[in-house]
Design a protein around this motif. Structure first.
Motif, short mmCIF file in Angstrom:
data_model
loop_
_atom_site.label_atom_id
_atom_site.label_comp_id
_atom_site.label_asym_id
_atom_site.label_seq_id
_atom_site.Cartn_x
_atom_site.Cartn_y
_atom_site.Cartn_z
N ILE A 237 6.45 15.69 10.26
CA ILE A 237 5.43 15.80 11.31
C ILE A 237 4.98 14.37 11.63
CG2 ILE A 237 3.41 15.94 9.76
CD1 ILE A 237 2.46 18.30 11.51
N ASN A 238 4.28 14.21 12.75
CA ASN A 238 3.73 12.88 13.03
C ASN A 238 2.34 12.79 12.41
OD1 ASN A 238 2.78 10.49 13.93
ND2 ASN A 238 2.90 10.98 16.12
N ALA A 239 2.26 12.11 11.29
CA ALA A 239 0.97 11.98 10.60
C ALA A 239 0.56 10.52 10.49
CB ALA A 239 1.07 12.60 9.21
N LYS A 240 1.10 9.67 11.33
CA LYS A 240 0.90 8.23 11.17
C LYS A 240 -0.50 7.78 11.63
CE LYS A 240 4.26 7.04 13.85
NZ LYS A 240 4.77 8.31 14.37
N MET A 241 -0.89 6.63 11.11
CA MET A 241 -2.15 6.01 11.55
C MET A 241 -1.85 4.93 12.59
SD MET A 241 -5.04 3.91 9.42
CE MET A 241 -5.72 5.30 8.57
N SER A 242 -2.68 4.87 13.62
CA SER A 242 -2.46 3.88 14.70
C SER A 242 -2.98 2.50 14.28
CB SER A 242 -3.19 4.33 15.97
OG SER A 242 -4.58 4.11 15.80
N GLU A 243 -2.57 1.50 15.03
CA GLU A 243 -3.04 0.14 14.76
C GLU A 243 -4.55 0.00 15.00
OE1 GLU A 243 -0.70 -1.14 12.87
OE2 GLU A 243 -0.70 -3.07 13.93
N ALA A 244 -5.05 0.68 16.03
CA ALA A 244 -6.49 0.57 16.32
C ALA A 244 -7.30 1.11 15.13
CB ALA A 244 -6.83 1.33 17.60
N SER A 245 -6.86 2.24 14.58
CA SER A 245 -7.56 2.79 13.41
C SER A 245 -7.48 1.82 12.24
CB SER A 245 -6.94 4.13 13.00
OG SER A 245 -7.48 5.15 13.77
N ALA A 246 -6.30 1.25 12.03
CA ALA A 246 -6.13 0.32 10.90
C ALA A 246 -7.04 -0.90 11.06
CB ALA A 246 -4.67 -0.09 10.78
N ILE A 247 -7.23 -1.35 12.29
CA ILE A 247 -8.14 -2.49 12.53
C ILE A 247 -9.55 -2.13 12.06
CG2 ILE A 247 -9.33 -3.73 14.41
CD1 ILE A 247 -6.58 -3.83 15.86
N PHE A 248 -10.02 -0.96 12.47
CA PHE A 248 -11.36 -0.53 12.04
C PHE A 248 -11.42 -0.41 10.52
CE2 PHE A 248 -12.03 0.22 16.47
CZ PHE A 248 -13.40 0.07 16.63
N GLY A 249 -10.32 0.06 9.92
CA GLY A 249 -10.28 0.19 8.47
C GLY A 249 -10.38 -1.15 7.77
N LEU A 250 -9.64 -2.14 8.27
CA LEU A 250 -9.67 -3.47 7.65
C LEU A 250 -11.08 -4.06 7.72
CD1 LEU A 250 -6.27 -4.83 8.97
CD2 LEU A 250 -6.90 -4.59 6.55
N LEU A 251 -11.71 -3.89 8.88
CA LEU A 251 -13.06 -4.44 9.05
C LEU A 251 -14.07 -3.66 8.20
CD1 LEU A 251 -12.91 -5.11 12.88
CD2 LEU A 251 -12.98 -6.82 11.05
N SER A 252 -13.85 -2.37 8.11
CA SER A 252 -14.75 -1.53 7.31
C SER A 252 -14.66 -1.92 5.84
CB SER A 252 -14.35 -0.07 7.53
OG SER A 252 -15.12 0.80 6.80
N LEU A 253 -13.45 -2.20 5.38
CA LEU A 253 -13.28 -2.57 3.96
C LEU A 253 -13.98 -3.87 3.62
CD1 LEU A 253 -9.72 -1.68 2.67
CD2 LEU A 253 -11.93 -0.87 1.88
N LYS A 254 -14.07 -4.76 4.62
CA LYS A 254 -14.78 -6.03 4.37
C LYS A 254 -16.23 -5.78 4.01
CE LYS A 254 -12.23 -9.45 6.96
NZ LYS A 254 -12.17 -10.25 8.16
#
Ligand code: T4K
Length: 397
Positions: A237-254
């Motif tokens: 299935i297509n369960a991938k995460m987009s780049e925009a989501s990953a950007i928010f994730g990286l900033l959130s982890l900071k």
């Protein structure tokens, strides 16, 4: 002492609505350069640079060997369950978010509900043990709200009966048990990075495992089974995460240190203020567990508090406090399941009590201490004025 608005008819304790949660988001200044980079490269999804950075960061923070980002935890659970042998049932808890239970159904299994502990709200190992038979494909335990299941017991049961143990750890990112980060237990764990979670990719999740073969299988399944440009090796299935989501994730982890510190402080404030109030019981935190304190779950014991959970929940709304009944109704009581045989078979006295009594209070990093103080004052005022509040609520039904 100030009276709750439901009986005073005067100004509410809080002038603006306070919800159970609110995401901690990056500023526009933080997001813009990263989005600009994504726009410049025109690489927006399918395992891009930001996705890979976030995946690596999650591995680094949890010490797990393999992490797969996905579009949300429900789909992550579905994909994980699809890797199991074709048996009939998955042992799980009814005290969870609908996504856990629907993923089981959608993966082609039926949930076999076991009872939970009154203190930790997680699966009771004795009940799990007695539910195991040859039709069980796996145990899907949920690390719910701010506690962890008895992982040692789950592992023992799984090992002795040859059944894999999986964890829905949607609530438990960055928590630790006896020094080990959650992500490393069982065959695999699934996290949610939804907007309501402490660490967010807006929508998103991750599957973690230390099993290489499972990782390779999951890697295929989350991308429609595509092995390479000319080979489709599995039904995926297509369960991938987009780049925009990953950007928010990286900033959130900071912001993770800030987030965890704030949640810890607010949780201890709630505990200090409310633990002496008759009729209020906190979700217990298992010895050795370092929670992320994402949820502030209490039980309202009607006979001692003077109001039922539902009455308190309603009364608080008049003062702009919007708590939540996570998790009510229980899985076997959903309209879509209650007539099914597996739901009718479920006799779960502890889960019934917890679902009837649990209330999650507002708890998020940007919530001011002063507001927590007001919420605690309000809850105490509700207890002290239970009789008149009940009367008013009944009249307004
Ligand atoms: N397993 C477990 C144990 C889970 O708890 C969950 C999800 C899952 C699996 C599945 O994970 P995902 O597939 O979603 O990744 C929310 C979330 O939607 C859900 O992710 C979460 N659990 C559950 C506990 O909470 P609702 O129905 O309570 O959401 P909603 O829209 O009522 O939001 C709650 C409050 O959050 C609002 O009152 C205000 C605030 N909020 C919400 C949103 C959406 C914001 O401030 N901003 C927002 O964008 O389910």
């Amino acid at each position: 002492m100030k009276l709750p608005a439901i009986i005073s008819g005067k100004k509410p304790f809080l002038s603006q609505k306070v919800f159970v949660t609110m995401p901690t988001l990056p500023s526009i200044e933080e997001v813009t350069p990263m989005l600009a980079r994504m726009l410049k490269t025109r690489w927006v999804t399918n395992f891009g640079d930001f996705h890979n950075q976030l995946q690596d960061k999650i591995k680094e923070l949890t010490g797990v060997k393999y992490a797969l980002l996905c579009c949300n935890a429900t789909i992550g659970l579905l994909v994980l369950l699809k890797t199991l042998p074709k048996k009939e049932k998955i042992i799980t808890t009814p005290f969870t978010f609908p996504g856990t239970i629907h993923a089981i159904q959608m993966a082609g299994f039926t949930p076999c509900f076991c009872d939970i502990s009154l203190d930790s709200f997680t699966l009771d190992p004795e009940c799990v043990k007695s539910a195991i038979d040859s039709r069980v494909a796996a145990i899907l335990a949920v690390n719910v709200l701010s506690d962890i299941v008895d992982v040692e017991a789950m592992q023992r049961i799984g090992k002795s009966r040859g059944i894999p143990v999986l964890y829905d750890s949607a609530h438990a990112f960055l928590a630790r048990y006896r020094g080990t980060p959650v992500a490393n237990f069982g065959r695999a764990e699934v996290f949610s990075f939804h907007g309501t979670k402490l660490f967010t990719t807006l929508e998103g999740g991750a599957i973690t495992t230390n099993d290489k073969a499972l990782y390779q299988r999951l890697r295929l399944l989350i991308n429609c089974g595509i092995k390479d440009a000319e080979h489709v090796a599995a039904v995926g299935i297509n369960a991938k995460m987009s780049e925009a989501s990953a950007i928010f994730g990286l900033l959130s982890l900071k912001k993770r240190h800030f987030i965890l510190r704030r949640l810890r402080n607010l949780a201890s404030m709630y505990r200090k203020r409310l633990s002496g109030v008759p009729g209020i019981k906190f979700q217990q935190i298992r010895k050795g567990f370092l929670p992320n304190n994402q949820y502030m779950a209490i039980r309202i014991q009607e006979d001692k508090f003077g109001l039922s959970r539902d009455e308190l929940y309603r009364a608080l709304t008049y003062d702009n406090v919007f708590a939540r009944k996570y998790f009510f109704p229980l899985g076997h009581h959903y309209d879509c399941y209650r007539d099914k045989a597996f739901a009718k078979a479920a006799i779960l006295p502890n889960a019934q009590i917890v679902a009837k009594e649990v209330l999650c209070l507002p708890q998020y990093p940007l919530l001011e201490e002063s507001k927590v103080g007001v919420i605690c004052d309000l809850i105490e005022a509700c207890r002290n004025n239970a009789g008149p509040i009940r009367k008013k609520l009944r009249a307004r039904r």
